[in-house]
Enzyme design. Structure first.
Site, PDB file in Angstrom:
ATOM      1  N   GLY A 147      -7.621   3.467  -2.735  1.00 11.58           N
ATOM      2  CA  GLY A 147      -7.656   3.998  -4.090  1.00 11.58           C
ATOM      3  C   GLY A 147      -8.985   3.791  -4.770  1.00 11.58           C
TER       4      GLY A 147
ATOM      5  N   VAL B 121     -11.112   2.471  -8.349  1.00 12.89           N
ATOM      6  CA  VAL B 121     -11.027   1.425  -9.357  1.00 12.89           C
ATOM      7  C   VAL B 121     -11.820   1.848 -10.593  1.00 12.89           C
ATOM      8  CG1 VAL B 121     -11.410  -1.020  -9.857  1.00 12.89           C
ATOM      9  CG2 VAL B 121     -10.834  -0.303  -7.530  1.00 12.89           C
TER      10      VAL B 121
ATOM     11  N   ASP C 166      -8.204  -9.682   5.028  1.00  6.28           N
ATOM     12  CA  ASP C 166      -9.353  -8.789   4.818  1.00  6.28           C
ATOM     13  C   ASP C 166     -10.441  -9.502   4.016  1.00  6.28           C
ATOM     14  OD1 ASP C 166     -10.747  -6.460   5.229  1.00  6.28           O
ATOM     15  OD2 ASP C 166      -9.877  -5.400   3.529  1.00  6.28           O
TER      16      ASP C 166
END
Length: 627
Positions: free
Chosen positions: A354, A356, A467
């Site tokens: 997505g 930000v 991650d």
């Protein structure tokens, strides 16, 4: 009967390539009567002589290669030959404005490309092989989905890929009407497009041209200086690879010509071929399927006591479950107003699945960061739920705080504390505007270590981040490091064994055992933390493709300098020698310990924290097992 056989022979001969000692062929169309093409995966030849690489199957791969290998290098001096190819293609997405995912002209040592994945890997590589110099794969990609993790410039581009889907060079898809007039070209429009790829081995130059016509433009849209001799092997296969993801697209190839040491013939588009258009499906149905799948895979263990309900009610169950986690729900109107309608000028960058945006909450004027997750992705919804589940109740000064959430139809939104200094990678790589001092870097290292210790041992469950990298470390107003982006996180009860799962993360930070076991552990997080320590000291990425061969892999390079007693040579030159030598040696040594290939040889985060605080001394650093 004889007449029928004669007609059959004439028809077949139209599609049999013209071969010469210069390795040349020409297909104005294809059919299934000859064996000059090797197809696998979803690829098939339609009745009208068109190769359809992919269909409406999600997460599929299609390959179409010329059956015989072609000699690409001079056997005496190892110099690659010049070559030229032209082909006509079209992409017809299921949804007109969305691609899914693209195709690539490929030169590969094999036709099979075993282990390759679909989606962003285009059927060429997987998470482990992407970026490996041992691939010896060259490709020109025609990409219709923007892969943020691969550095794609947009969702409609042409890229030159050498051993990796992170393009060495890329440009938005376009063509030249004349030498100066450049026109945009929509790859996913369904129109027939012709591509020309020419490699000049004398000038070491590769040129790519596109056009919706039969005429080859004089100017190329992409020109790249490269010597393909080290990349190509003496004998290679050529062909096409395509893939789909959650969104699908039919990728067609209509005609193809190739010539070694010469110019390939252009194909005629006077009478463009016809091909079937995929039946469109309702977007709402796709979202509903994605949501229900996410419920089964993620929430079933939690909702096992709940009665089975209709799929249309699953959304309410998800919302009720999320509501009890702590972060408050925001209204869409609040967040739309806070981000000024998600204006481009408010966009901070791209997070997992997505975009930000910076915002200011209307009532309090509190600055926030709003992550807007793509509602077209089933994986995006999983991430949405996972982030709320994993960090909704976490409280630590070195973790980015989740403030709330919002779901409005297909829009999935997460609201965080705003970190005014952005991500750490912007201060380490390329040409940063601000150079972090060693004191600032050491404080960031200790902060991230403290946050990881909290996740692994001090919260009520074990949280494995999966991650950890510089791009997921954000800096607050005082340049404190805070871990962010928990979309891939896994939670376990303390002392329990992690389950096998899909290998995810970023190349260069993945612990080697993950590809064998598929089990993320606190030790695999420690491995990524080790890579982070080395890149903070050295000011470069774990895999630096532009570096010299001996400096390609950061950990190997640092190991070599450590053995030579020349560790000062790896410290970021932008520090100008202004650093605490004992602290740098400590962090380098700890980074190498954490980066050990053997999980048992890595420290825990509690041990790492004690080393960083000077509570105990580091043990002797042993040579890694594979050295």
């Amino acid at each position: 009967m004889v007449e029928n056989l004669a007609l059959l022979w004439v028809f077949a001969s139209l599609s049999i390539p013209v071969l010469s000692r210069h390795d040349e062929f020409f297909f104005d169309k294809f059919n299934g009567l000859h064996n000059n093409l090797s197809l696998n995966g979803a690829a098939e030849i339609e009745k009208n002589g068109v190769i359809r690489l992919t269909n409406d199957t999600r997460r599929s791969i299609g390959h179409a290669f010329y059956s015989s290998p072609i000699q690409f290098k001079n056997s005496t001096d190892g110099k690659a030959f010049s070559f030229s190819t032209a082909f006509t293609f079209a992409m017809v997405p299921e949804h007109p404005k969305l691609g899914g995912h693209g195709l690539a002209f490929t030169i590969s040592p094999t036709k099979g490309l075993g282990g390759a994945l679909p989606i962003g890997y285009l059927g060429l590589f997987n998470a482990s092989s992407n970026g490996n110099f041992s691939n010896h794969v060259f490709a020109v990609e025609f990409d219709t989905v923007q892969g943020f993790d691969l550095g794609d410039i947009n969702d409609n581009h042409v890229g030159i890929d050498i051993n990796s889907l992170t393009s060495n060079a890329s440009v938005p898809a376009a063509y030249f009407v004349d030498n100066s007039t450049r026109k945009e070209l929509n790859l996913k429009s369904g129109m027939t497009i012709q591509a020309w790829i020419d490699y000049d081995s004398v000038r070491n130059e590769l040129n790519v041209r596109l056009s919706p016509s039969s005429v080859k433009p004089k100017s190329s849209i992409l020109s790249f200086h490269v010597d393909l001799s080290p990349i190509l092997e003496e004998s290679m296969f050529i062909g096409f690879s395509a893939s789909t993801g959650v969104l699908v697209s039919s990728h067609y190839v209509f005609g193809w010509s190739f010539k070694m040491n010469g110019k390939a013939k252009s194909l005629s588009l006077t009478h463009p071929p016809t091909f079937p258009v995929p039946r469109k499906k309702h977007m709402a149905l796709n979202i509903c399927i994605s949501v229900s799948t996410a419920f089964v895979l993620i929430l079933f263990p939690i909702a096992v006591a709940l009665p089975l309900i209709r799929r249309t009610k699953n959304l309410d169950v998800i919302e009720a479950w999320v509501l009890n986690l702590g972060p408050r729900p925001f209204s869409y109107q609040e967040l739309n107003q806070a981000t000024r309608g998600f204006k481009d000028t408010e966009r901070l960058g791209f997070g997992g699945f997505g975009q930000v945006y910076k915002g200011n909450l209307p009532n309090s004027n509190t600055p926030v960061a709003v992550k807007r997750i793509s509602h077209e992705s089933k994986q995006g919804l999983r991430e949405f739920i996972c982030e709320i589940k994993s960090i909704g109740r976490l409280r630590h000064r070195n973790l980015v705080q989740l403030l709330g959430w919002c779901r409005r139809g297909g829009d999935l939104l997460l609201v965080y504390d705003f970190m005014p200094n952005g991500s750490l990678d912007k201060y380490l790589f390329d040409e940063p505007k601000t150079i972090l001092s060693w004191k600032q870097r050491f404080k960031i290292i200790k902060g991230v270590a403290s946050g990881l210790l909290y996740l692994h041992e001090e919260w009520q469950q074990t949280v494995i981040h999966r991650d950890i990298k510089a791009g997921n470390v954000l800096l607050d107003s005082e340049l404190n490091g805070r871990l962010s982006d928990f979309g891939l996180a896994k939670l376990y009860e303390h002392g329990s064994n992690p389950i096998t799962t899909k290998v995810v993360g970023t190349l260069g930070y993945l612990a080697p055992e993950l590809t064998r076991t598929g089990k993320p552990t606190t030790s695999s997080d420690v491995f990524a933390f080790g890579a982070l320590l080395l890149e903070i000291i050295c000011g470069r990425r774990p895999i630096e493709r532009k570096a010299l061969p001996e400096e390609l892999f950061l950990v190997d390079w640092v190991w070599e300098k450590w053995r030579e007693g020349a560790i000062h040579e790896v410290v970021d030159k932008r520090l100008n020698g202004k650093y605490d030598e004992m602290e740098v040696a400590l962090v380098l040594k700890l980074g190498l310990m954490c980066s050990n290939n053997a999980p048992g040889a890595r420290p825990t985060m509690r041990q790492a924290m004690r080393y960083l605080e000077g509570e105990v001394g580091l043990p002797e650093l042993l040579t890694p097992p594979d050295k």
